[in-house]
Design a protein around this motif. Structure first.
Motif, PDB file in Angstrom:
ATOM      1  N   ILE A   1       8.456  -1.808   0.136  1.00 40.92           N
ATOM      2  CA  ILE A   1       7.000  -1.769   0.010  1.00 40.92           C
ATOM      3  C   ILE A   1       6.447  -3.141   0.354  1.00 40.92           C
ATOM      4  O   ILE A   1       6.905  -4.163  -0.166  1.00 40.92           O
ATOM      5  CB  ILE A   1       6.574  -1.376  -1.419  1.00 40.92           C
ATOM      6  CG1 ILE A   1       7.076   0.028  -1.767  1.00 40.92           C
ATOM      7  CG2 ILE A   1       5.053  -1.458  -1.562  1.00 40.92           C
ATOM      8  CD1 ILE A   1       6.489   1.142  -0.930  1.00 40.92           C
TER       9      ILE A   1
ATOM     10  N   ASP B   1       3.157   0.242   3.490  1.00 44.19           N
ATOM     11  CA  ASP B   1       2.017  -0.222   2.711  1.00 44.19           C
ATOM     12  C   ASP B   1       1.673   0.837   1.665  1.00 44.19           C
ATOM     13  O   ASP B   1       1.939   2.021   1.862  1.00 44.19           O
ATOM     14  CB  ASP B   1       0.819  -0.457   3.642  1.00 44.19           C
ATOM     15  CG  ASP B   1      -0.382  -1.043   2.924  1.00 44.19           C
ATOM     16  OD1 ASP B   1      -0.193  -1.666   1.853  1.00 44.19           O
ATOM     17  OD2 ASP B   1      -1.503  -0.880   3.419  1.00 44.19           O
ATOM     18  N   ILE B   2       1.104   0.414   0.543  1.00 41.56           N
ATOM     19  CA  ILE B   2       0.710   1.380  -0.495  1.00 41.56           C
ATOM     20  C   ILE B   2      -0.616   2.037  -0.158  1.00 41.56           C
ATOM     21  O   ILE B   2      -0.788   3.252  -0.308  1.00 41.56           O
ATOM     22  CB  ILE B   2       0.633   0.693  -1.878  1.00 41.56           C
ATOM     23  CG1 ILE B   2       2.049   0.449  -2.412  1.00 41.56           C
ATOM     24  CG2 ILE B   2      -0.167   1.542  -2.865  1.00 41.56           C
ATOM     25  CD1 ILE B   2       2.093  -0.188  -3.767  1.00 41.56           C
TER      26      ILE B   2
ATOM     27  N   ASP C   1       1.535   1.042   8.287  1.00 39.73           N
ATOM     28  CA  ASP C   1       0.321   0.386   7.797  1.00 39.73           C
ATOM     29  C   ASP C   1      -0.836   0.873   8.637  1.00 39.73           C
ATOM     30  O   ASP C   1      -0.705   0.996   9.857  1.00 39.73           O
ATOM     31  CB  ASP C   1       0.448  -1.142   7.914  1.00 39.73           C
ATOM     32  CG  ASP C   1      -0.603  -1.878   7.092  1.00 39.73           C
ATOM     33  OD1 ASP C   1      -1.809  -1.766   7.430  1.00 39.73           O
ATOM     34  OD2 ASP C   1      -0.244  -2.560   6.125  1.00 39.73           O
TER      35      ASP C   1
ATOM     36  N   SER D   1       2.762  -4.868   0.414  1.00 44.69           N
ATOM     37  CA  SER D   1       1.417  -4.515  -0.045  1.00 44.69           C
ATOM     38  C   SER D   1       0.553  -5.735  -0.337  1.00 44.69           C
ATOM     39  O   SER D   1       1.062  -6.828  -0.579  1.00 44.69           O
ATOM     40  CB  SER D   1       1.544  -3.671  -1.323  1.00 44.69           C
ATOM     41  OG  SER D   1       0.282  -3.393  -1.876  1.00 44.69           O
TER      42      SER D   1
ATOM     43  N   THR E   1       4.663  -8.798  -1.263  1.00 42.17           N
ATOM     44  CA  THR E   1       3.230  -8.871  -0.997  1.00 42.17           C
ATOM     45  C   THR E   1       3.028  -9.398   0.428  1.00 42.17           C
ATOM     46  O   THR E   1       3.910 -10.043   0.995  1.00 42.17           O
ATOM     47  CB  THR E   1       2.526  -9.790  -1.998  1.00 42.17           C
ATOM     48  OG1 THR E   1       3.147 -11.083  -1.972  1.00 42.17           O
ATOM     49  CG2 THR E   1       2.609  -9.217  -3.404  1.00 42.17           C
TER      50      THR E   1
END
Length: 212
Positions: A84, A58-59, A12, A86, A107
């Motif tokens: 993932i 993280d995306i 990240d 995000s 998330t």
């Protein structure tokens, strides 16, 4: 898995996010953050040098995005699970990430217990899927329906989101380091795949499907 437990790589670009995740994982004695990266290139370099059981990615990374990194890490080390983590809702990227080989999609407002559960599942070769995402997947067993953003490539989805918030094709070209002609081609493909004719209809679709 090492004798002391699970080795986790955090990817990240925000140090405060990485710090927060470390704190959340502190309640799990078998999970250890043994590597951190702020970009895709740093992550790839670390995976070349160290063993990790799970990567939390993280995306929205600078340069190469998290979905591209997911694919690169899966090629580089098929034995390492990639989760993932995000800010984007499941509706935007979750199914796409799973199709690309992610072990799960969470998330950043997920509870610490949920994150710990997901890491343990991923390390054991399982996938973490939230109840809400399970329902969506059940309705897509035959593949993405016609007129769905799930049919878009990663680049096309990025362009769709920028068009939907009102960015011009020239602005998009500059942001994505592409020629305006290439962006125009992306727009044409997006309209065809989604089944709409104008940017206004595209923005409406994006809003109705939680892409903004």
């Amino acid at each position: 898995m090492t004798p002391r437990g699970l080795d986790v790589l955090l990817v990240d670009d925000h140090a405060v996010v990485r710090s927060g995740v470390r704190l959340m994982l502190g309640d799990a004695p078998d999970i250890h953050v043994t590597g951190e990266a702020a970009s895709a290139s740093q992550a790839i370099s670390l995976v070349e040098k160290q063993h990790f059981d799970v990567a939390l990615v993280d995306i929205a990374l600078p340069g190469r995005n998290g979905l591209d990194l997911l694919q690169a890490l899966r090629r580089q080390n098929p034995g390492m699970a990639v989760l993932i983590l995000s800010t984007y809702s499941e509706e935007i990227y979750a199914i796409r990430a799973l199709r690309l080989g992610a072990a799960g999609y969470l998330t950043k407002d997920s509870a610490g217990a949920t994150l710990i559960e997901a890491i343990r599942k991923a390390a054991n070769g399982l996938r973490y899927v939230s109840p809400g995402l399970t329902e969506r997947l059940a309705g897509m067993l035959t593949g993405a329906p016609s007129g769905s953003h799930e049919n878009l490539s990663n680049r096309e989805l990025e362009v769709l989101k920028m068009i939907a918030v009102g960015k011009s094709l020239v602005d998009i070209a500059q942001l994505m380091h592409l020629s305006p002609k290439t962006v125009t081609t992306y727009r044409t493909r997006i309209l065809e795949k989604i089944g709409v004719r104008t940017n206004v209809e595209l923005a409406r679709y994006a809003a109705e499907n939680g892409l903004l």
